[in-house]
Structure formats: structure tokens, C-alpha cells
Design a protein around this motif. Structure first.
Motif, mmCIF file in Angstrom:
data_model
loop_
_atom_site.group_PDB
_atom_site.id
_atom_site.type_symbol
_atom_site.label_atom_id
_atom_site.label_comp_id
_atom_site.label_asym_id
_atom_site.label_seq_id
_atom_site.Cartn_x
_atom_site.Cartn_y
_atom_site.Cartn_z
ATOM 1 N N LYS A 331 -99.612 6.829 15.070
ATOM 2 C CA LYS A 331 -100.479 7.271 13.982
ATOM 3 C C LYS A 331 -100.664 8.790 13.929
ATOM 4 O O LYS A 331 -100.537 9.392 12.855
ATOM 5 C CB LYS A 331 -101.826 6.565 14.100
ATOM 6 N N PRO A 332 -100.950 9.468 15.058
ATOM 7 C CA PRO A 332 -101.092 10.937 15.002
ATOM 8 C C PRO A 332 -99.847 11.638 14.469
ATOM 9 O O PRO A 332 -99.946 12.591 13.684
ATOM 10 C CB PRO A 332 -101.373 11.322 16.461
ATOM 11 N N LEU A 335 -99.653 11.284 10.677
ATOM 12 C CA LEU A 335 -100.617 12.146 9.989
ATOM 13 C C LEU A 335 -100.147 13.599 9.982
ATOM 14 O O LEU A 335 -100.207 14.289 8.950
ATOM 15 C CB LEU A 335 -101.990 12.025 10.649
ATOM 16 N N SER A 338 -97.214 13.974 7.550
ATOM 17 C CA SER A 338 -97.597 13.973 6.135
ATOM 18 C C SER A 338 -97.996 15.367 5.667
ATOM 19 O O SER A 338 -97.606 15.812 4.575
ATOM 20 C CB SER A 338 -98.759 12.998 5.896
ATOM 21 N N PHE A 438 -100.683 10.339 3.714
ATOM 22 C CA PHE A 438 -101.651 10.729 4.752
ATOM 23 C C PHE A 438 -102.892 9.842 4.663
ATOM 24 O O PHE A 438 -103.370 9.306 5.677
ATOM 25 C CB PHE A 438 -102.036 12.195 4.585
ATOM 26 N N ILE A 439 -103.420 9.669 3.456
ATOM 27 C CA ILE A 439 -104.640 8.872 3.259
ATOM 28 C C ILE A 439 -104.401 7.418 3.655
ATOM 29 O O ILE A 439 -105.231 6.792 4.327
ATOM 30 C CB ILE A 439 -105.101 8.968 1.793
ATOM 31 N N TRP A 442 -104.144 7.110 7.521
ATOM 32 C CA TRP A 442 -105.465 7.344 8.095
ATOM 33 C C TRP A 442 -106.362 6.111 7.964
ATOM 34 O O TRP A 442 -107.065 5.717 8.893
ATOM 35 C CB TRP A 442 -106.088 8.561 7.403
ATOM 36 N N LYS A 443 -106.293 5.450 6.812
ATOM 37 C CA LYS A 443 -107.207 4.355 6.529
ATOM 38 C C LYS A 443 -106.727 2.986 7.036
ATOM 39 O O LYS A 443 -107.530 2.163 7.474
ATOM 40 C CB LYS A 443 -107.456 4.253 5.016
ATOM 41 N N GLU A 447 -102.816 1.726 15.474
ATOM 42 C CA GLU A 447 -102.036 2.303 16.566
ATOM 43 C C GLU A 447 -101.464 1.155 17.402
ATOM 44 O O GLU A 447 -102.166 0.200 17.726
ATOM 45 C CB GLU A 447 -102.904 3.214 17.426
#
Length: 475
Positions: A331-332, A335, A338, A438-439, A442-443, A447
Motif C-alpha cells: 500500500k505505501p 500511494l 500515484s 491514490f484516493i 488509500w480508502k 495491506e
């Protein structure tokens, strides 16, 4: 835990050769697309739309390959499905280069030859559609949890290596040759060169076994235990993993499991990951790179060399992703990627609007490519191979592959038409998609670092329970 690393890496490398052919087949068009325009489109008086469809015709096959991959992998197995893909790669490589071969027609462009060329590209695309999902799936189902992310990323490294290899092959074929020779003969050599890795992939697949999770789903428990023991180096650990797989599969009704058995969210997340990977615009850069660089003022040889530069950046940053995926997590990196991609795309768009498509545009393209290959390039396939529960993995992966290649087809085939409107608008659109990606990550994206496939499955079970409880309260 004393894992049999040599054996694990061997299995992963063989499966990743499908990724190499995926990259080779999809990127070979970058060197040939201008020749195809001259040879077919211009000579036959066809429109820009047909040019876009010719460049993207393999993607139709990719969608078909994705559609059948679930049924095929669940019926004949992951490995045998990859063998089918290898055969399709070989057939497409030879016949795309010489579409007149089976019909003994003259070596001149005709509508019939144009149609056959696209059919042969579609055949190769079916192979890509199969390999794109089944390669990561094979690796994820044979890899231990603690190194699974790196090994699935290895598949994407192979994709990038295949792209880099064909960029170099295309450049060497074109180097020092006249444009007329390239437009008449050179593009043929580019396609036929794919036969070499296709033959290698086909042969090596006979040296690897079926995945243990597939074998257990077919009640071939003894064979599955043999592979699990060989991979994990311990019968005790193999037995524990076997029991976890057996429990999640519940083989008495696994074949009847509906695609939404674990709720709709997991399927939606898989589809959106696949769509996001394409809507950020990567294949516009890859397929049309020589043309983009030529529009910046580069010569034919120079534009091919700049395409190789993209391939090198691809390769380097996938290597970096491979080292970070188990440290930082999926996940990181998505992000961070993006944000970096958005900067690159908006930079190219801005320079396009002010008509300064030179070195600065090249640098922004390289920034975009670097961040893509640090994130969405490798990690979408890592997550797609991880997030789906055992019972629906084959079906869900097939839907994800179809969504991916359908999105690719849409984005790639419309790019030439968008360029005619405004290159700046086209690149701005892809930049906006980077922000929306990105959004979304994030949502909604979980992970998965360091968790077994069976442990990841509990994430969706808990989501399903929570959704059911909320529905009851509303009712």
C-alpha cells in the motif's frame, strides 16, 4: 524455516517467463507501429481509427484470454494453461511477421492480409491474457508467505525485461537501415524474434509441477503434500499449510462457490486495481514511445534509443520495488507511486500545452515511468494474486484480467484520436486518473505484506460479516 530456495526460485522463474513474453509481445508493437501504418494503413487508404485498432488488436486477444483463463485454469490447471499460452505466443510470433505464410499470397498489403495480421496478433493477445493472470497466480500459489511479494514482483521484472529486450531487438533491427526497408521487411523480423523466448517457455513448463492449491481443489492431496514439503523443507510445516488450504477450500463445494461468496468488495477492489493500472496511461507511453519521441524532434534511430532508455528505467525501478515490497508493504508503494506518476503526467501535459516537447518532456516521462514501475506496474499483479480467497481465486483473477486488458484496449486505441484533439488534454486526463488512483488505494486496498493467502482471506470474511450486520440494522 529451511525453505528450498533453489526450487522455489526455479518455479518462479519458469512461471515468470510468461511475464517476459507478456512484455515482449505487448511492446514489440512500439517498434513496428509506424511501419504498420505505412505498410497497411497508408497503402490501403484506411483511417486513423484503423491504425489505433491495429496497434491495439492484440488487446482484444488479451480480453479473450482473460475471459477464458478462469475456466481453463480451473479445468486443466495453472501449469497446463501456461503451456497453452506458450503455444499461442509461438504461433502468433511467426504468423504476425509473415501473415501471408498460410495462404501463399504475394508479399503485398491487401485487406485480407491486414485482417489476417490482426487475427494473428489477437492469437498472441490470448496468450498474453492467459499469462498475465496465471503467471502471478502460479507464483503466489507455490511461494511461502514471507517472500511471496518479491517472487510475484519477479514476474513484473520479467515483463519489463521482455520489454527492454524487444526495445533493443527492434533498435538493432532498425539500426543503419533505410526507412523503406524497415517499413517493408524490418517490422516482420521484430515480430518473429518472439519465437525464441516462446520456445524456451514451452520447454521449461514441462519441468515444473502443478500448484498445490489447485491439486488440493482436485483432491490430489498426496501430490500437493509432496510439493508443499519440497517447497517448505519440512513435512510438519507442509502439513500445517495443507490443513489451512484444505479448510479454506472445503473441496466438497469449492466448485460451486459463487463469485460474491465473500461479498462484492473484494471483487470490486480487484477490478478497480486492474482498471487503475491502465487508466493512468502507461501503455500510451509504451506503445507509442517512438512516435512521441519523433514528435519531439528525434530521428528514427534516436527515438528507438530513447525507448530503450524507458526500458532501462522500467527495469531499475522494478528492481527497487522488488527490494522494498516486503519492507514497506504494497500500500505505501502504491500511494507514493500515484503521487509521482501524477507529477510526471501533469509535467508532460503542461509542456505540451506550451509547445515545449523537448528534453524536459522526456525527463517528466521518465519520472512517470519510474514511479509507475515502483508501484502500479508490479504491485497490482502482486495484490491481484493475493487478495482473492481460494474458492474464487480462479474466477476472480479472470475477471480482473479482463478488466485490465479491456481498460488497456480502451486507453490505447483512443490515444491517436485524443492526440488529434490535444496532447495536453490527453496527458492531463491520465494525470487526473493518477490522483483518483491514490484516493482509491488509500480508502479501499488492504495491506497483505507477510500474510498467508489463507490469512488474507479472513480480511474479506470480516468485511462480509460487518456488512451483513449493518444491513440487519438498516432493515
Amino acid at each position: 524455516m529451511k525453505q528450498n530456495m533453489r526450487y522455489i526460485i526455479f518455479l518462479s522463474v519458469v512461471a515468470a517467463l510468461g511475464g517476459l513474453l507478456f512484455g515482449y509481445d505487448t511492446a514489440v508493437i512500439s517498434g513496428a507501429e509506424q511501419s504498420l501504418q505505412v505498410y497497411f494503413i497508408d497503402n490501403l487508404g484506411l483511417s486513423t481509427l484503423f491504425h489505433g485498432l491495429t496497434v491495439s488488436s492484440a488487446l482484444i486477444g488479451c480480453v479473450i484470454g482473460g475471459l477464458i483463463s478462469g475456466v481453463l485454469s480451473n479445468s486443466i490447471g495453472r501449469r497446463n494453461s501456461l503451456i497453452v499460452a506458450a503455444v499461442l505466443f509461438l504461433v502468433s510470433a511467426i504468423l504476425s511477421g509473415y501473415p501471408e505464410f498460410l495462404f501463399f499470397t504475394k508479399d503485398e498489403p491487401t485487406i485480407g492480409l491486414f485482417i489476417m495480421f490482426n487475427i494473428y496478433r489477437i492469437i498472441g493477445g490470448i496468450g498474453v491474457g492467459l499469462a498475465s493472470g496465471l503467471g502471478p497466480l502460479y507464483i503466489s500459489e507455490t511461494s511461502p508467505a514471507n517472500i511471496r511479494g518479491r517472487l510475484v514482483t519477479l514476474n513484473n521484472l520479467a515483463i519489463i525485461f521482455g520489454m527492454l529486450a524487444v526495445y533493443i531487438v527492434n533498435w538493432r533491427i532498425a539500426a543503419g537501415q533505410s526507412l523503406s526497408w524497415i517499413h517493408d521487411i524490418g517490422w516482420r523480423y521484430m515480430f518473429v524474434s518472439e519465437a525464441i523466448p516462446a520456445i524456451l517457455f514451452f520447454g521449461l513448463l514441462f519441468l515444473v509441477p502443478e500448484t498445490p492449491r489447485y491439486l488440493i481443489s482436485k483432491n490430489k492431496d498426496k501430490e500437493a503434500m509432496t510439493i508443499l514439503t519440497k517447497v517448505n523443507g519440512s513435512e510438519k510445516i507442509a502439513t500445517q499449510i495443507y490443513q489451512e488450504i484444505k479448510q479454506t477450500l472445503d473441496t466438497s463445494n469449492a466448485s460451486e462457490a459463487g463469485i460474491f461468496s465473500y461479498g462484492k468488495l473484494v471483487v470490486i477492489v480487484g477490478i478497480l486495481l486492474a482498471v487503475a493500472q491502465q487508466f493512468v496511461g502507461i501503455n500510451v507511453i509504451l506503445y507509442y514511445a517512438p512516435r512521441i519521441f519523433a514528435n519531439m524532434g528525434a530521428s528514427a534511430d534516436s527515438s528507438m534509443l530513447q525507448t530503450i532508455l524507458i526500458g532501462v528505467v522500467n527495469f531499475v525501478f522494478v528492481l527497487i520495488a522488488l527490494t522494498l515490497v516486503e519492507k514497506w508493504g504494497r500500500k505505501p508503494l502504491l500511494l507514493i507511486g500515484s503521487v509521482g506518476m501524477a507529477v510526471g503526467m501533469f509535467g508532460v501535459a503542461t509542456l505540451s500545452f506550451v509547445d515545449l516537447m523537448g528534453l524536459g518532456a522526456l525527463l517528466f516521462i521518465l519520472v512517470y515511468v519510474a514511479f509507475y514501475n515502483l508501484s502500479f506496474g508490479p504491485l497490482v499483479w502482486v495484490l491481484a494474486a493475493e487478495i482473492f480467497p481460494n474458492k474464487i481465486r480462479g474466477q476472480a483473477m479472470a475477471i480482473t484480467v479482463v478488466a485490465n486488458w479491456g481498460s488497456n484496449l480502451l486507453i490505447s486505441s483512443t490515444f491517436p484520436s485524443l492526440l488529434e484533439i490535444s496532447a495536453g488534454v490527453a496527458y492531463s486526463f491520465y494525470g487526473v486518473m493518477c490522483i483518483l488512483s491514490f484516493i482509491f488505494v488509500w480508502k479501499l486496498v488492504p495491506e497483505t505484506k507477510g500474510r498467508t493467502l489463507e490469512e488474507i482471506e479472513t480480511h474479506w470474511k470480516s468485511k462480509e460479516v460487518a456488512n451483513n450486520l449493518s444491513q440487519r440494522k438498516i432493515n
